[in-house]
Motif scaffolding. Sequence first.
Motif, PDB file in Angstrom:
ATOM      1  N   UNK A 174      28.319  43.750  38.008  1.00  0.00           N
ATOM      2  CA  UNK A 174      29.644  43.645  37.564  1.00  0.00           C
ATOM      3  C   UNK A 174      29.974  42.226  37.200  1.00  0.00           C
ATOM      4  N   UNK A 175      30.799  42.044  36.075  1.00  0.00           N
ATOM      5  CA  UNK A 175      31.256  40.506  35.709  1.00  0.00           C
ATOM      6  C   UNK A 175      32.859  40.672  35.748  1.00  0.00           C
ATOM      7  N   UNK A 176      33.566  39.580  36.408  1.00  0.00           N
ATOM      8  CA  UNK A 176      35.109  39.425  36.503  1.00  0.00           C
ATOM      9  C   UNK A 176      35.300  38.267  36.021  1.00  0.00           C
ATOM     10  N   UNK A 177      36.415  38.168  35.284  1.00  0.00           N
ATOM     11  CA  UNK A 177      36.914  36.956  34.930  1.00  0.00           C
ATOM     12  C   UNK A 177      38.397  36.938  34.873  1.00  0.00           C
ATOM     13  N   UNK A 178      39.013  36.247  36.332  1.00  0.00           N
ATOM     14  CA  UNK A 178      40.338  36.063  36.421  1.00  0.00           C
ATOM     15  C   UNK A 178      40.963  34.897  36.169  1.00  0.00           C
ATOM     16  N   UNK A 179      42.112  34.813  35.562  1.00  0.00           N
ATOM     17  CA  UNK A 179      42.911  33.612  34.951  1.00  0.00           C
ATOM     18  C   UNK A 179      44.229  33.619  35.436  1.00  0.00           C
ATOM     19  N   UNK A 180      44.865  32.608  36.025  1.00  0.00           N
ATOM     20  CA  UNK A 180      46.130  32.425  36.285  1.00  0.00           C
ATOM     21  C   UNK A 180      46.743  31.169  35.709  1.00  0.00           C
TER      22      UNK A 180
ATOM     23  N   UNK B  96      41.036  29.867  37.641  1.00  0.00           N
ATOM     24  CA  UNK B  96      40.053  30.552  37.101  1.00  0.00           C
ATOM     25  C   UNK B  96      39.223  31.160  38.035  1.00  0.00           C
ATOM     26  N   UNK B  97      38.643  32.497  38.319  1.00  0.00           N
ATOM     27  CA  UNK B  97      37.859  32.923  39.109  1.00  0.00           C
ATOM     28  C   UNK B  97      37.161  33.739  38.473  1.00  0.00           C
ATOM     29  N   UNK B  98      35.651  33.413  38.418  1.00  0.00           N
ATOM     30  CA  UNK B  98      34.397  34.228  37.745  1.00  0.00           C
ATOM     31  C   UNK B  98      33.570  34.804  38.873  1.00  0.00           C
ATOM     32  N   UNK B  99      33.251  36.014  38.673  1.00  0.00           N
ATOM     33  CA  UNK B  99      32.528  36.642  39.785  1.00  0.00           C
ATOM     34  C   UNK B  99      31.267  37.422  39.157  1.00  0.00           C
ATOM     35  N   UNK B 100      30.031  37.254  39.658  1.00  0.00           N
ATOM     36  CA  UNK B 100      29.006  38.282  39.300  1.00  0.00           C
ATOM     37  C   UNK B 100      28.667  39.030  40.477  1.00  0.00           C
ATOM     38  N   UNK B 101      28.448  40.447  40.500  1.00  0.00           N
ATOM     39  CA  UNK B 101      28.264  41.109  41.661  1.00  0.00           C
ATOM     40  C   UNK B 101      27.181  42.085  41.256  1.00  0.00           C
ATOM     41  N   UNK B 102      26.727  42.599  42.171  1.00  0.00           N
ATOM     42  CA  UNK B 102      25.889  43.939  42.226  1.00  0.00           C
ATOM     43  C   UNK B 102      26.216  45.030  43.508  1.00  0.00           C
ATOM     44  N   UNK B 103      26.233  46.282  43.060  1.00  0.00           N
ATOM     45  CA  UNK B 103      26.982  47.409  43.720  1.00  0.00           C
ATOM     46  C   UNK B 103      26.000  48.391  44.266  1.00  0.00           C
ATOM     47  N   UNK B 104      26.157  49.040  45.207  1.00  0.00           N
ATOM     48  CA  UNK B 104      25.454  50.468  45.465  1.00  0.00           C
ATOM     49  C   UNK B 104      26.435  51.245  45.767  1.00  0.00           C
ATOM     50  N   UNK B 105      26.528  52.649  45.355  1.00  0.00           N
ATOM     51  CA  UNK B 105      27.383  53.669  45.608  1.00  0.00           C
ATOM     52  C   UNK B 105      26.786  55.030  45.626  1.00  0.00           C
ATOM     53  N   UNK B 106      27.402  55.987  46.341  1.00  0.00           N
ATOM     54  CA  UNK B 106      26.929  57.251  46.492  1.00  0.00           C
ATOM     55  C   UNK B 106      28.113  58.212  46.665  1.00  0.00           C
TER      56      UNK B 106
ATOM     57  N   UNK C 103      40.520  39.428  44.183  1.00  0.00           N
ATOM     58  CA  UNK C 103      40.652  40.720  43.256  1.00  0.00           C
ATOM     59  C   UNK C 103      39.230  40.936  42.879  1.00  0.00           C
ATOM     60  N   UNK C 104      38.415  39.844  42.939  1.00  0.00           N
ATOM     61  CA  UNK C 104      36.805  40.125  42.104  1.00  0.00           C
ATOM     62  C   UNK C 104      36.396  41.352  42.798  1.00  0.00           C
ATOM     63  N   UNK C 105      36.236  41.515  44.122  1.00  0.00           N
ATOM     64  CA  UNK C 105      35.630  42.623  44.779  1.00  0.00           C
ATOM     65  C   UNK C 105      36.580  43.779  44.506  1.00  0.00           C
ATOM     66  N   UNK C 106      37.712  43.749  44.530  1.00  0.00           N
ATOM     67  CA  UNK C 106      38.721  44.834  44.319  1.00  0.00           C
ATOM     68  C   UNK C 106      38.470  45.393  42.983  1.00  0.00           C
ATOM     69  N   UNK C 107      38.449  44.295  42.029  1.00  0.00           N
ATOM     70  CA  UNK C 107      37.816  44.891  40.538  1.00  0.00           C
ATOM     71  C   UNK C 107      36.848  45.698  40.478  1.00  0.00           C
ATOM     72  N   UNK C 108      35.633  45.423  41.205  1.00  0.00           N
ATOM     73  CA  UNK C 108      34.518  46.031  40.913  1.00  0.00           C
ATOM     74  C   UNK C 108      34.679  47.601  41.857  1.00  0.00           C
TER      75      UNK C 108
END
Length: 529
Positions: free
Chosen positions: A276-282, A297-307, A137-142
């Motif tokens: 982006x920053x994601x914090x998911x907990x079940x 718990x899953x914590x994610x830090x990510x960078x994205x490019x978009x156009x 879900x982390x990449x899905x969230x971003x």
Amino acid sequence: MSLATVMGLLAPRVQAQAQNQLGALTTFVNAPNNNATPGQRQVAYAVQGMCNFLVNEGYSAVRGQTTAPVGKSVQSSEGDLFLRCNELARTASQLNSNGTPPATGRSLNYSDPASLLGALQQVNGEEVATQGSLATQVPAGQFANIGSRLSSLRYGSFNSAMRGRASALNWEAPGGGDSYHYASDNFNAGYFTRDGGEARLMHTSMGGGDVTPSASPAAREQSAVSNPWGLFTEGTYNFGNRDATGAADGYDFKARSVTAGVDYNFGSAVAGISIGYDNYKADLRSSGNSVSGGDARVKGTSGSLFAAWFGERWTFNGIASFGTLKTDITRIATYASLNPGCTPTCGVTNRTFTGDPSGHDTAVGATAGYDVNVGAWSLSPTLSLNYRKVKIDDYSENEFNAPVGGGGLALRYGSQDIDSLRSVLGISVTRPFSESFGVISPNFKAEWQHEYKDESRTVDASYVFDLSPTQVSRFPIQTDAAAKNFGIIGVGLTALFSNRLQAYVTYERLVGVSYLTSNSITLGLRGQL
């Protein structure tokens, strides 16, 4: 591939383990009337094999007397592992003989098979499957955040206004006054008239300057990109629950996803970067004698490019994201003993095991859309293709606040690789309303998604203190496959203000998956520099 098919492929391995790990537990879980699940059979083979190995090493429990081999102690993690496997095996032996003779030694003294199956469920570590569900879900969230950002640009783009998203509507002049009507005979010019006179079109998300009918095309284009840089931020709150299945525990979840970025406006296109920053907990739900709780718990830090490119009718966008993951999982094991004479004490109570493996994720996606105007309404069918890959490293659990001589039930897990390829067929419907402060556009969207790759996967597990040369306690944990087909419906509101500020809010709900409920609320804000 279905779970039944996967288990069919595993059958030879299961049978081989059963032959090599003979004992009361193996007999118990293979008895048809006991109705053991595939996961319970696998862990029973592992526990029986572990017991056989430790007995051969010199551990024993005879007539209530528990002993360890020379140089070792029952009051150790390895000794604790022996005590646990021994009490489960002795209980199986009692049940295999229909409860007679009366329990002696280290039997838990259960009178029904379900209680022993529940104890096996407590020590099988299937909670690890929750990690994969959350990590994907982390990449899905971003992607969802950036996708909402690009959609809001479409709803408020200069070209969109020209195509009629602000047409056929009365545009009240600031502070009230005469209404402005779109000049349909000057469609490409993109301006409004007031009783045959000249007027100006308000700044929009993609347009940075005023446009007049007397302006040249070059001037209009320059106006549209005179302030090309924009900043945006967006946050999503997701919540829901998952019912228990044969291969996964039930849980309630909540997630927070935040994205911030900068983009450059080319007039009919935009490109940008974001972090982006994601914090998911079940929170795992307690369920009878089979699940005692815990969380992941899953914590994610990510960078994205978009156009994105916005044409007269067609729109195209692409997103690429890479991030790191940090997961924390807590597993609780509890099963009672009904044998008060057991020494050392049988059964376990709130034994808590933790792990914190790292990981990373990569995701890419592309979307094509086409806009159709029906009066003041705009219908936009879209087609997307998204790929993501998630890797979670192998790790070993530690027992939290382990008692003296505890820790024997800690598990070691292999790495997890999760691949997902998904197509998304969607349609959005929007209609703008002109107000004195700007333009508001309520919108509705519906999507149908199909998953091609995220199948059931196998996570290797074994007990940390299995010191046998061949890891006799090694067993597979089988996860559920991702839902193949499901839908998302959502409603939202985008507002464009004359000061070049854009705000939007959306609500979305998952549909079509009987065991999963998911809701999300997204808030976003964008301004031009």
